[in-house]
Write a protein that holds these residues in place. Structure first.
Motif, PDB file in Angstrom:
ATOM      1  N   GLY A 131       0.755  -1.243   0.000  1.00  0.00           N
ATOM      2  CA  GLY A 131       0.000   0.000   0.000  1.00  0.00           C
ATOM      3  C   GLY A 131       0.783   1.290   0.000  1.00  0.00           C
ATOM      4  N   HIS A 132       2.086   1.254  -0.298  1.00  0.00           N
ATOM      5  CA  HIS A 132       2.860   2.502  -0.242  1.00  0.00           C
ATOM      6  C   HIS A 132       2.374   3.537  -1.249  1.00  0.00           C
ATOM      7  CE1 HIS A 132       4.961   0.019  -3.262  1.00  0.00           C
ATOM      8  NE2 HIS A 132       5.237   1.160  -3.855  1.00  0.00           N
ATOM      9  N   VAL A 133       1.897   3.079  -2.408  1.00  0.00           N
ATOM     10  CA  VAL A 133       1.428   4.025  -3.434  1.00  0.00           C
ATOM     11  C   VAL A 133       0.222   4.806  -2.923  1.00  0.00           C
ATOM     12  CG1 VAL A 133       0.570   4.273  -5.786  1.00  0.00           C
ATOM     13  CG2 VAL A 133       2.261   2.495  -5.261  1.00  0.00           C
ATOM     14  N   ALA A 134      -0.739   4.100  -2.349  1.00  0.00           N
ATOM     15  CA  ALA A 134      -1.940   4.762  -1.839  1.00  0.00           C
ATOM     16  C   ALA A 134      -1.606   5.712  -0.691  1.00  0.00           C
ATOM     17  CB  ALA A 134      -2.961   3.720  -1.383  1.00  0.00           C
ATOM     18  N   VAL A 135      -0.714   5.284   0.193  1.00  0.00           N
ATOM     19  CA  VAL A 135      -0.376   6.112   1.359  1.00  0.00           C
ATOM     20  C   VAL A 135       0.278   7.419   0.919  1.00  0.00           C
ATOM     21  CG1 VAL A 135       1.089   6.271   3.410  1.00  0.00           C
ATOM     22  CG2 VAL A 135      -0.225   4.189   2.974  1.00  0.00           C
ATOM     23  N   LEU A 178      -1.425  19.049  -0.397  1.00  0.00           N
ATOM     24  CA  LEU A 178      -1.367  19.834  -1.635  1.00  0.00           C
ATOM     25  C   LEU A 178       0.020  19.805  -2.262  1.00  0.00           C
ATOM     26  CD1 LEU A 178      -3.463  22.954  -0.490  1.00  0.00           C
ATOM     27  CD2 LEU A 178      -4.266  20.872  -1.625  1.00  0.00           C
ATOM     28  N   VAL A 179       0.601  18.619  -2.273  1.00  0.00           N
ATOM     29  CA  VAL A 179       1.933  18.421  -2.849  1.00  0.00           C
ATOM     30  C   VAL A 179       1.785  17.732  -4.207  1.00  0.00           C
ATOM     31  CG1 VAL A 179       4.126  17.196  -2.582  1.00  0.00           C
ATOM     32  CG2 VAL A 179       3.070  18.316  -0.613  1.00  0.00           C
ATOM     33  N   ALA A 180       2.480  18.239  -5.205  1.00  0.00           N
ATOM     34  CA  ALA A 180       2.388  17.683  -6.552  1.00  0.00           C
ATOM     35  C   ALA A 180       3.155  16.355  -6.641  1.00  0.00           C
ATOM     36  CB  ALA A 180       2.947  18.670  -7.566  1.00  0.00           C
ATOM     37  N   CYS A 181       2.576  15.393  -7.340  1.00  0.00           N
ATOM     38  CA  CYS A 181       3.233  14.104  -7.570  1.00  0.00           C
ATOM     39  C   CYS A 181       3.989  14.142  -8.896  1.00  0.00           C
ATOM     40  CB  CYS A 181       2.205  12.973  -7.591  1.00  0.00           C
ATOM     41  SG  CYS A 181       1.477  12.615  -5.975  1.00  0.00           S
ATOM     42  N   VAL A 182       5.190  13.596  -8.890  1.00  0.00           N
ATOM     43  CA  VAL A 182       6.019  13.538 -10.097  1.00  0.00           C
ATOM     44  C   VAL A 182       5.513  12.396 -10.982  1.00  0.00           C
ATOM     45  CG1 VAL A 182       8.343  13.198 -11.007  1.00  0.00           C
ATOM     46  CG2 VAL A 182       8.005  14.411  -8.828  1.00  0.00           C
ATOM     47  N   VAL A 214       6.794  11.215  -4.972  1.00  0.00           N
ATOM     48  CA  VAL A 214       6.839  10.129  -5.953  1.00  0.00           C
ATOM     49  C   VAL A 214       6.152   8.929  -5.310  1.00  0.00           C
ATOM     50  CG1 VAL A 214       8.315   8.508  -7.218  1.00  0.00           C
ATOM     51  CG2 VAL A 214       8.958  10.920  -7.075  1.00  0.00           C
ATOM     52  N   PRO A 215       4.915   8.636  -5.665  1.00  0.00           N
ATOM     53  CA  PRO A 215       4.195   7.534  -5.010  1.00  0.00           C
ATOM     54  C   PRO A 215       4.770   6.160  -5.287  1.00  0.00           C
ATOM     55  CG  PRO A 215       2.669   9.063  -6.056  1.00  0.00           C
ATOM     56  CD  PRO A 215       4.029   9.412  -6.550  1.00  0.00           C
ATOM     57  N   ALA A 216       5.356   5.966  -6.491  1.00  0.00           N
ATOM     58  CA  ALA A 216       5.829   4.621  -6.872  1.00  0.00           C
ATOM     59  C   ALA A 216       7.148   4.737  -7.628  1.00  0.00           C
ATOM     60  CB  ALA A 216       4.782   3.914  -7.726  1.00  0.00           C
ATOM     61  N   LEU A 217       8.255   4.726  -6.913  1.00  0.00           N
ATOM     62  CA  LEU A 217       9.569   4.860  -7.546  1.00  0.00           C
ATOM     63  C   LEU A 217       9.833   3.709  -8.520  1.00  0.00           C
ATOM     64  CD1 LEU A 217      12.141   6.591  -7.637  1.00  0.00           C
ATOM     65  CD2 LEU A 217      13.090   5.131  -5.823  1.00  0.00           C
ATOM     66  N   VAL A 243       8.942  13.255  -0.769  1.00  0.00           N
ATOM     67  CA  VAL A 243       8.606  11.964  -0.166  1.00  0.00           C
ATOM     68  C   VAL A 243       8.500  10.941  -1.296  1.00  0.00           C
ATOM     69  CG1 VAL A 243       6.894  10.662   1.148  1.00  0.00           C
ATOM     70  CG2 VAL A 243       7.393  13.035   1.749  1.00  0.00           C
ATOM     71  N   ILE A 244       9.177   9.824  -1.130  1.00  0.00           N
ATOM     72  CA  ILE A 244       9.208   8.791  -2.169  1.00  0.00           C
ATOM     73  C   ILE A 244       8.586   7.511  -1.642  1.00  0.00           C
ATOM     74  CG2 ILE A 244      10.677   7.344  -3.623  1.00  0.00           C
ATOM     75  CD1 ILE A 244      12.699   9.575  -3.732  1.00  0.00           C
ATOM     76  N   GLY A 245       7.518   7.064  -2.292  1.00  0.00           N
ATOM     77  CA  GLY A 245       6.969   5.744  -2.023  1.00  0.00           C
ATOM     78  C   GLY A 245       7.700   4.726  -2.873  1.00  0.00           C
ATOM     79  N   CYS A 246       8.025   3.586  -2.298  1.00  0.00           N
ATOM     80  CA  CYS A 246       8.891   2.646  -3.019  1.00  0.00           C
ATOM     81  C   CYS A 246       8.621   1.223  -2.566  1.00  0.00           C
ATOM     82  CB  CYS A 246      10.355   3.011  -2.763  1.00  0.00           C
ATOM     83  SG  CYS A 246      11.560   2.062  -3.693  1.00  0.00           S
ATOM     84  N   ASP A 247       8.508   0.320  -3.529  1.00  0.00           N
ATOM     85  CA  ASP A 247       8.411  -1.100  -3.228  1.00  0.00           C
ATOM     86  C   ASP A 247       9.702  -1.560  -2.555  1.00  0.00           C
ATOM     87  OD1 ASP A 247       8.870  -4.092  -4.005  1.00  0.00           O
ATOM     88  OD2 ASP A 247       6.735  -3.753  -4.331  1.00  0.00           O
ATOM     89  N   SER A 248       9.596  -2.447  -1.577  1.00  0.00           N
ATOM     90  CA  SER A 248      10.776  -2.879  -0.818  1.00  0.00           C
ATOM     91  C   SER A 248      11.803  -3.598  -1.690  1.00  0.00           C
ATOM     92  CB  SER A 248      10.346  -3.785   0.340  1.00  0.00           C
ATOM     93  OG  SER A 248       9.598  -4.892  -0.135  1.00  0.00           O
ATOM     94  N   TRP A 249      11.349  -4.272  -2.762  1.00  0.00           N
ATOM     95  CA  TRP A 249      12.290  -4.937  -3.676  1.00  0.00           C
ATOM     96  C   TRP A 249      13.019  -3.902  -4.535  1.00  0.00           C
ATOM     97  CZ3 TRP A 249      13.126 -10.321  -4.179  1.00  0.00           C
ATOM     98  CH2 TRP A 249      12.349 -11.100  -3.301  1.00  0.00           C
ATOM     99  N   THR A 250      12.319  -2.888  -4.978  1.00  0.00           N
ATOM    100  CA  THR A 250      12.958  -1.805  -5.719  1.00  0.00           C
ATOM    101  C   THR A 250      13.986  -1.101  -4.852  1.00  0.00           C
ATOM    102  OG1 THR A 250      10.946  -1.440  -7.010  1.00  0.00           O
ATOM    103  CG2 THR A 250      12.528   0.368  -6.937  1.00  0.00           C
TER     104      THR A 250
END
Length: 305
Positions: free
Chosen positions: A27-31, A40-44, A71-74, A104-111
Protein backbone atom coordinates in the motif's frame (compact mmCIF):
# COMPACT_ATOMS: atom_id res chain seq x y z
CA UNK A 1 -4.31 5.89 9.56
CA UNK A 2 -1.03 5.10 7.81
CA UNK A 3 -1.10 8.46 6.05
CA UNK A 4 -1.61 10.29 9.35
CA UNK A 5 1.23 8.33 10.96
CA UNK A 6 3.53 9.18 8.04
CA UNK A 7 2.61 12.86 8.31
CA UNK A 8 3.50 12.84 12.00
CA UNK A 9 6.91 11.35 11.25
CA UNK A 10 7.55 13.89 8.50
CA UNK A 11 6.61 16.84 10.70
CA UNK A 12 9.81 18.71 11.46
CA UNK A 13 12.06 16.48 9.35
CA UNK A 14 14.64 18.50 7.44
CA UNK A 15 15.91 15.70 5.19
CA UNK A 16 15.64 16.46 1.45
CA UNK A 17 14.21 12.98 0.78
CA UNK A 18 12.19 10.58 2.92
CA UNK A 19 11.36 7.05 1.78
CA UNK A 20 8.19 5.16 2.64
CA UNK A 21 8.58 1.52 1.61
CA UNK A 22 6.31 -1.51 1.83
CA UNK A 23 6.53 -5.04 0.44
CA UNK A 24 4.36 -6.00 -2.56
CA UNK A 25 0.67 -5.35 -1.92
CA UNK A 26 1.64 -3.25 1.10
CA UNK A 27 0.00 0.00 0.00
CA UNK A 28 2.86 2.50 -0.24
CA UNK A 29 1.43 4.02 -3.43
CA UNK A 30 -1.94 4.76 -1.84
CA UNK A 31 -0.38 6.11 1.36
CA UNK A 32 1.95 8.55 -0.43
CA UNK A 33 -0.83 9.60 -2.81
CA UNK A 34 -3.12 10.33 0.15
CA UNK A 35 -0.36 12.23 1.93
CA UNK A 36 0.38 14.34 -1.16
CA UNK A 37 -3.29 15.12 -1.73
CA UNK A 38 -3.84 16.09 1.90
CA UNK A 39 -0.83 18.43 1.88
CA UNK A 40 -1.37 19.83 -1.64
CA UNK A 41 1.93 18.42 -2.85
CA UNK A 42 2.39 17.68 -6.55
CA UNK A 43 3.23 14.10 -7.57
CA UNK A 44 6.02 13.54 -10.10
CA UNK A 45 4.55 11.60 -13.07
CA UNK A 46 6.55 8.53 -14.14
CA UNK A 47 8.46 8.62 -17.43
CA UNK A 48 7.06 6.82 -20.44
CA UNK A 49 8.39 3.45 -21.58
CA UNK A 50 10.13 5.09 -24.54
CA UNK A 51 11.81 7.63 -22.24
CA UNK A 52 13.06 4.82 -20.02
CA UNK A 53 14.21 2.65 -22.92
CA UNK A 54 16.17 5.52 -24.50
CA UNK A 55 17.70 6.79 -21.27
CA UNK A 56 15.90 10.14 -21.62
CA UNK A 57 16.28 12.24 -18.45
CA UNK A 58 13.94 15.09 -19.40
CA UNK A 59 11.45 13.91 -16.79
CA UNK A 60 14.05 14.68 -14.10
CA UNK A 61 14.29 18.28 -15.29
CA UNK A 62 10.53 18.65 -14.85
CA UNK A 63 11.01 18.24 -11.07
CA UNK A 64 13.48 21.10 -10.74
CA UNK A 65 11.16 24.00 -9.95
CA UNK A 66 9.14 22.50 -7.08
CA UNK A 67 9.83 23.15 -3.40
CA UNK A 68 7.87 20.07 -2.34
CA UNK A 69 7.07 16.97 -4.36
CA UNK A 70 6.12 13.32 -4.02
CA UNK A 71 6.84 10.13 -5.95
CA UNK A 72 4.20 7.53 -5.01
CA UNK A 73 5.83 4.62 -6.87
CA UNK A 74 9.57 4.86 -7.55
CA UNK A 75 9.41 1.40 -9.17
CA UNK A 76 7.70 3.08 -12.16
CA UNK A 77 10.71 5.33 -12.80
CA UNK A 78 13.34 2.88 -14.05
CA UNK A 79 14.08 -0.27 -16.04
CA UNK A 80 16.89 -2.63 -15.12
CA UNK A 81 19.22 -2.02 -18.06
CA UNK A 82 21.92 0.50 -18.96
CA UNK A 83 19.64 3.18 -20.41
CA UNK A 84 16.73 2.48 -18.11
CA UNK A 85 18.69 3.21 -14.94
CA UNK A 86 20.14 6.57 -16.04
CA UNK A 87 17.11 8.70 -15.25
CA UNK A 88 16.48 7.36 -11.76
CA UNK A 89 20.19 7.62 -10.93
CA UNK A 90 20.24 11.30 -11.90
CA UNK A 91 16.94 11.91 -10.12
CA UNK A 92 18.09 10.33 -6.83
CA UNK A 93 21.48 12.07 -6.93
CA UNK A 94 19.79 15.46 -7.33
CA UNK A 95 17.08 14.69 -4.80
CA UNK A 96 19.41 13.34 -2.10
CA UNK A 97 21.69 16.37 -2.47
CA UNK A 98 18.73 18.71 -1.86
CA UNK A 99 18.79 20.28 -5.32
CA UNK A 100 15.15 19.31 -5.93
CA UNK A 101 13.72 20.74 -2.73
CA UNK A 102 12.04 18.35 -0.29
CA UNK A 103 10.24 15.19 -1.30
CA UNK A 104 8.61 11.96 -0.17
CA UNK A 105 9.21 8.79 -2.17
CA UNK A 106 6.97 5.74 -2.02
CA UNK A 107 8.89 2.65 -3.02
CA UNK A 108 8.41 -1.10 -3.23
CA UNK A 109 10.78 -2.88 -0.82
CA UNK A 110 12.29 -4.94 -3.68
CA UNK A 111 12.96 -1.81 -5.72
CA UNK A 112 14.55 -0.20 -2.68
CA UNK A 113 16.87 -3.19 -2.17
CA UNK A 114 17.90 -3.14 -5.83
CA UNK A 115 18.53 0.61 -6.01
CA UNK A 116 20.55 0.44 -2.81
CA UNK A 117 22.89 -1.95 -4.60
CA UNK A 118 23.24 -0.17 -7.95
CA UNK A 119 23.02 3.50 -6.92
CA UNK A 120 23.38 3.77 -3.15
CA UNK A 121 20.64 5.61 -1.31
CA UNK A 122 21.88 5.40 2.25
CA UNK A 123 21.43 8.34 4.57
CA UNK A 124 17.81 9.22 3.78
CA UNK A 125 15.17 8.47 6.45
CA UNK A 126 13.16 5.33 5.70
CA UNK A 127 9.77 4.43 7.16
CA UNK A 128 7.57 1.39 6.75
CA UNK A 129 4.48 -0.08 8.36
CA UNK A 130 4.98 -1.91 11.64
CA UNK A 131 4.69 -5.67 11.28
CA UNK A 132 1.60 -7.11 12.94
CA UNK A 133 1.06 -10.10 15.19
CA UNK A 134 -2.13 -12.13 15.47
CA UNK A 135 -3.91 -9.98 18.05
CA UNK A 136 -3.16 -6.79 16.11
CA UNK A 137 -4.55 -8.38 12.95
CA UNK A 138 -7.65 -9.37 14.91
CA UNK A 139 -8.28 -5.78 16.01
CA UNK A 140 -7.61 -4.50 12.49
CA UNK A 141 -9.97 -6.96 10.78
CA UNK A 142 -12.65 -6.24 13.37
CA UNK A 143 -12.33 -2.49 12.87
CA UNK A 144 -12.57 -2.53 9.07
CA UNK A 145 -15.53 -4.96 9.13
CA UNK A 146 -17.59 -3.37 11.92
CA UNK A 147 -20.97 -2.28 10.61
CA UNK A 148 -23.32 0.01 12.56
CA UNK A 149 -21.34 -0.59 15.72
CA UNK A 150 -21.66 -4.36 15.40
CA UNK A 151 -18.49 -6.47 15.22
CA UNK A 152 -18.57 -9.43 12.83
CA UNK A 153 -18.72 -12.99 14.10
CA UNK A 154 -16.09 -15.18 12.44
CA UNK A 155 -15.53 -18.81 13.38
CA UNK A 156 -12.79 -21.24 12.42
CA UNK A 157 -13.90 -24.21 10.31
CA UNK A 158 -11.09 -26.21 11.94
CA UNK A 159 -11.86 -25.59 15.61
CA UNK A 160 -15.33 -24.03 15.59
CA UNK A 161 -14.03 -21.25 17.89
CA UNK A 162 -14.26 -17.49 17.33
CA UNK A 163 -11.30 -16.12 15.39
CA UNK A 164 -11.48 -12.42 16.27
CA UNK A 165 -10.38 -11.30 19.73
CA UNK A 166 -13.60 -9.42 20.50
CA UNK A 167 -15.74 -12.44 19.63
CA UNK A 168 -13.58 -14.72 21.74
CA UNK A 169 -13.96 -12.40 24.73
CA UNK A 170 -17.72 -12.29 24.31
CA UNK A 171 -17.89 -16.09 24.28
CA UNK A 172 -15.69 -16.34 27.41
CA UNK A 173 -12.98 -18.11 25.43
CA UNK A 174 -9.95 -17.39 27.60
CA UNK A 175 -7.43 -18.87 25.17
CA UNK A 176 -6.82 -16.50 22.27
CA UNK A 177 -7.36 -18.08 18.89
CA UNK A 178 -4.19 -19.09 17.05
CA UNK A 179 -5.53 -18.75 13.51
CA UNK A 180 -4.44 -15.15 13.04
CA UNK A 181 -1.11 -15.72 14.77
CA UNK A 182 -0.32 -18.37 12.18
CA UNK A 183 -1.50 -16.04 9.43
CA UNK A 184 0.74 -13.23 10.73
CA UNK A 185 3.74 -15.57 10.77
CA UNK A 186 3.05 -16.83 7.25
CA UNK A 187 2.79 -13.25 5.93
CA UNK A 188 5.87 -12.07 7.89
CA UNK A 189 3.61 -9.59 9.68
CA UNK A 190 2.73 -7.70 6.49
CA UNK A 191 -0.76 -6.28 6.79
CA UNK A 192 -1.38 -6.03 3.04
CA UNK A 193 -0.67 -9.71 2.39
CA UNK A 194 -2.60 -10.76 5.50
CA UNK A 195 -5.63 -8.81 4.28
CA UNK A 196 -5.63 -10.74 0.99
CA UNK A 197 -5.44 -14.08 2.81
CA UNK A 198 -8.22 -13.01 5.15
CA UNK A 199 -10.50 -12.04 2.28
CA UNK A 200 -9.84 -15.24 0.35
CA UNK A 201 -10.39 -17.51 3.36
CA UNK A 202 -13.72 -16.03 4.50
CA UNK A 203 -16.87 -17.95 3.60
CA UNK A 204 -20.50 -16.95 3.91
CA UNK A 205 -22.84 -18.91 6.24
CA UNK A 206 -24.43 -22.07 4.86
CA UNK A 207 -27.95 -21.11 5.95
CA UNK A 208 -29.95 -17.89 5.85
CA UNK A 209 -30.55 -18.08 9.61
CA UNK A 210 -26.84 -17.94 10.37
CA UNK A 211 -25.13 -14.56 10.59
CA UNK A 212 -21.57 -15.63 11.31
CA UNK A 213 -18.82 -15.97 8.72
CA UNK A 214 -16.44 -18.90 8.57
CA UNK A 215 -12.68 -18.88 8.11
CA UNK A 216 -11.49 -21.92 6.16
CA UNK A 217 -8.46 -23.70 7.51
CA UNK A 218 -6.19 -23.21 4.51
CA UNK A 219 -6.08 -22.21 0.88
CA UNK A 220 -4.70 -23.99 -2.14
CA UNK A 221 -1.83 -21.58 -2.72
CA UNK A 222 0.04 -21.52 -6.02
CA UNK A 223 3.41 -22.92 -4.97
CA UNK A 224 6.61 -23.16 -6.97
CA UNK A 225 8.42 -26.45 -7.27
CA UNK A 226 12.08 -26.76 -6.36
CA UNK A 227 12.94 -27.47 -10.01
CA UNK A 228 11.54 -24.16 -11.30
CA UNK A 229 13.69 -23.20 -14.29
CA UNK A 230 16.14 -20.33 -14.51
CA UNK A 231 14.05 -18.36 -17.01
CA UNK A 232 10.94 -18.49 -14.82
CA UNK A 233 13.01 -17.54 -11.78
CA UNK A 234 14.49 -14.52 -13.56
CA UNK A 235 11.00 -13.47 -14.69
CA UNK A 236 9.75 -13.59 -11.10
CA UNK A 237 12.74 -11.60 -9.84
CA UNK A 238 12.32 -8.95 -12.53
CA UNK A 239 8.62 -8.57 -11.73
CA UNK A 240 9.38 -8.06 -8.04
CA UNK A 241 12.22 -5.60 -8.58
CA UNK A 242 10.03 -3.46 -10.85
CA UNK A 243 6.80 -3.83 -8.89
CA UNK A 244 5.25 -5.46 -11.96
CA UNK A 245 5.90 -5.12 -15.70
CA UNK A 246 3.98 -5.41 -18.94
CA UNK A 247 5.17 -7.87 -21.59
CA UNK A 248 7.06 -5.24 -23.61
CA UNK A 249 8.98 -3.98 -20.59
CA UNK A 250 9.62 -7.49 -19.33
CA UNK A 251 11.38 -8.40 -22.56
CA UNK A 252 13.73 -5.43 -22.18
CA UNK A 253 15.10 -6.35 -18.76
CA UNK A 254 15.80 -10.07 -19.28
CA UNK A 255 18.86 -11.70 -20.89
CA UNK A 256 16.91 -13.84 -23.34
CA UNK A 257 14.46 -13.49 -26.21
CA UNK A 258 11.03 -11.92 -25.93
CA UNK A 259 9.52 -15.26 -27.00
CA UNK A 260 11.22 -17.10 -24.12
CA UNK A 261 10.14 -14.43 -21.63
CA UNK A 262 6.55 -14.60 -22.87
CA UNK A 263 6.44 -18.39 -22.62
CA UNK A 264 7.76 -18.29 -19.06
CA UNK A 265 5.24 -15.63 -18.09
CA UNK A 266 2.38 -17.61 -19.63
CA UNK A 267 3.40 -20.74 -17.70
CA UNK A 268 3.49 -18.77 -14.43
CA UNK A 269 0.11 -17.25 -15.25
CA UNK A 270 -1.44 -20.68 -15.81
CA UNK A 271 -0.16 -21.78 -12.40
CA UNK A 272 -1.74 -18.73 -10.77
CA UNK A 273 1.63 -17.33 -9.66
CA UNK A 274 1.29 -14.09 -11.65
CA UNK A 275 -1.76 -12.08 -12.68
CA UNK A 276 -2.46 -8.83 -14.50
CA UNK A 277 -3.16 -5.67 -12.49
CA UNK A 278 -3.58 -2.30 -14.21
CA UNK A 279 -1.83 -3.63 -17.31
CA UNK A 280 1.18 -5.07 -15.46
CA UNK A 281 2.04 -8.63 -14.52
CA UNK A 282 2.56 -9.01 -10.79
CA UNK A 283 3.17 -11.79 -8.30
CA UNK A 284 -0.21 -12.73 -6.82
CA UNK A 285 -0.59 -12.06 -3.08
CA UNK A 286 -1.07 -15.72 -2.19
CA UNK A 287 2.02 -16.73 -4.19
CA UNK A 288 4.37 -14.12 -2.76
CA UNK A 289 5.63 -16.15 0.23
CA UNK A 290 6.51 -19.11 -2.00
CA UNK A 291 8.22 -16.91 -4.60
CA UNK A 292 10.28 -15.04 -2.00
CA UNK A 293 11.36 -18.31 -0.41
CA UNK A 294 12.47 -19.70 -3.78
CA UNK A 295 14.50 -16.59 -4.66
CA UNK A 296 16.13 -16.48 -1.24
CA UNK A 297 17.08 -20.17 -1.47
CA UNK A 298 18.84 -19.45 -4.78
CA UNK A 299 20.76 -16.47 -3.38
CA UNK A 300 18.91 -13.83 -5.39
CA UNK A 301 18.77 -10.29 -4.03
CA UNK A 302 15.67 -10.13 -1.81
CA UNK A 303 13.95 -7.22 -0.10
CA UNK A 304 14.88 -6.10 3.43
CA UNK A 305 11.38 -6.71 4.81
Amino acid sequence: PATKALAQQLNGLKAPVTFFITPPHGGHVAVVNHWAEAHLVACVPPPTLSELAEGDTQWVARCANQRHWAVPALERHFLRHTQGIQGVREFLERALSGRLGQGVIGCDSWTYAYLQQVIGIEGAPVFTLQSMEGEQLSHYFTKIATHRGQSPLVYSTRTGKPVLTESATQSADKAPNKELQRLAAHCRGHIGLAWHYWRERLREPTSDDEEALWLVDALAEAELSADTGDIATLVLHALLIHGGLDDDSLGQVLPFSHHEALNARLALQRKGVVSSCEGRWQITPLSYASVRQLLESRNYLVDPL
